[in-house]
Design an enzyme around this catalytic site. Sequence first.
Site, PDB file in Angstrom:
ATOM      1  N   GLU A 162      43.315  25.549  33.593  1.00 32.16           N
ATOM      2  CA  GLU A 162      42.840  26.930  33.550  1.00 32.16           C
ATOM      3  C   GLU A 162      43.330  27.677  34.786  1.00 32.16           C
ATOM      4  O   GLU A 162      43.169  27.217  35.918  1.00 32.16           O
ATOM      5  CB  GLU A 162      41.313  26.950  33.486  1.00 32.16           C
ATOM      6  N   ARG A 187      28.725  34.457  25.663  1.00 31.68           N
ATOM      7  CA  ARG A 187      29.956  33.669  25.790  1.00 31.68           C
ATOM      8  C   ARG A 187      29.886  32.672  26.950  1.00 31.68           C
ATOM      9  O   ARG A 187      30.238  31.504  26.808  1.00 31.68           O
ATOM     10  CB  ARG A 187      31.156  34.604  25.986  1.00 31.68           C
ATOM     11  N   ARG A 195      31.357  47.498  26.452  1.00 31.83           N
ATOM     12  CA  ARG A 195      30.312  46.562  26.046  1.00 31.83           C
ATOM     13  C   ARG A 195      29.545  46.066  27.261  1.00 31.83           C
ATOM     14  O   ARG A 195      30.106  45.842  28.327  1.00 31.83           O
ATOM     15  CB  ARG A 195      30.875  45.384  25.250  1.00 31.83           C
ATOM     16  N   ASP A 212      43.710  33.013  20.662  1.00 27.47           N
ATOM     17  CA  ASP A 212      44.375  34.308  20.801  1.00 27.47           C
ATOM     18  C   ASP A 212      45.846  34.178  21.164  1.00 27.47           C
ATOM     19  O   ASP A 212      46.626  35.105  20.940  1.00 27.47           O
ATOM     20  CB  ASP A 212      43.669  35.154  21.866  1.00 27.47           C
ATOM     21  N   ALA A 267      36.522  34.426  17.796  1.00 28.71           N
ATOM     22  CA  ALA A 267      36.009  33.155  18.312  1.00 28.71           C
ATOM     23  C   ALA A 267      35.945  32.105  17.212  1.00 28.71           C
ATOM     24  O   ALA A 267      36.272  30.937  17.423  1.00 28.71           O
ATOM     25  CB  ALA A 267      34.640  33.357  18.941  1.00 28.71           C
TER      26      ALA A 267
END
Length: 434
Positions: A43, A116, A196, A315, A328
């Site tokens: 990551e 999330r 959001r 994605d 998702a």
Amino acid sequence: MLKQAGRMEKTLRIAIAGGGIASLCLAHSLTTQHPDWSIQIYEASPQIRDEGAAIGLATNAQEALKLISPSLREALDEAGGVECVPAVRIMVGTGKDSGVCVGDVPQPTPQITVHRTAFWNALRKRIPDGVLQLGKRLASISTDLDAEHPVTLTFSDSTTTSVDALIGCDGINSTVRQHILGPDYAPFYTSGYNHRVVVPLAEAEEAFGKEYCSLRTQYGWIGDGGFLLTDHCDEGRSMQVIAGWSDKGPWPYEAPFVEWDKERLKRDLEDWGDIGKAMLKIFLSRPTLHAAAGRTHPHTPTYLSPSAHIALAGDAAQSFPPFLGAGAGQAIEDALLLSTVLGLVTSPSDIPSALRVYDSIRRPRRAAIAAASMKAARLMTGRDPEVGVDPERIRGLLPVWKKEIFGVDLEGVQREARGLFEKGRGKSDVGGES
């Protein structure tokens, strides 16, 4: 390669680029099925940030989690997932019918909304220590089929590693996608954006009213050029609030996420009646307002590198507008099929066959969901010329709304994948790159 009792003589090495939800699901499955393999997630971010947003997981996503591992489905509840009951409720937001309830979208089982980051943390607990490496930004990829491990990854810190397979789950700006497809298939900005936030339920009740907040359902408001949404998460202690727009002209910024002018939001919501006023209370109370640009990919011709030792997922494979709430769930379906076909591998030479099966099944499915999401973007922002914001015309579509997402037999897909793998093991033309 010499094998004993169906096991490989050397350790199979699989790298996953990107540390998102699909990566954790896949890593959990592979480390459980094959504890002798080397599975690493790389990551780029030095730490996983709290994204402050929730995701909706429909029937297909919940079933995919369970098929990968019952423990992953349990993680959804552990993370405070909230069932949308009675369903997803569609309202009219603008025009003469503003405030009219159109109806509920029927679903085989209730959709679950989950924060999330809370879900990510629950999944993280289900992979062994040392599998996830943070701060490892992928810089370049090379392939040498004569090498012991054919795919070499070079990171921005100049370290390298070599693996037998690379799965690119590294998001919409994927380095792995760039390596496979080149710049012609980079993401592009759409003409929309969204705001959001997730707020405590007490704050939502202050803005929307207790009666509105009492139903743990997802409200979707269709209006002229926009779509508003609210739903619960954190076991009902919080509410997510979203305002999205479809046709506001070319995105004028280089960055996809920017601070936004609150006066502009006031103008965007001025025709939305009471729901618009309630949304303004929420958004204007934030210290700063941000907007995320709409982005998507062009049609993707393949998810595989020519050698089929590298594949795309999530994605990175094919992004699409969020108007069906399918992103998702599709990433989790990707993880399910990857775990299915890679779980059948008994030799490094099996990897191309496994990933070609994955590509042949997942690419058409994702392409169909992408097309449906584009159509939903027009419908849910009042831009379908045959529907507009007419309640009766919208109501007539509810019985088939999201049917593209639910209409899949995931166990049947797994059976198909296993059959194709056995049929094509060692061959080079199974599910070829078209």
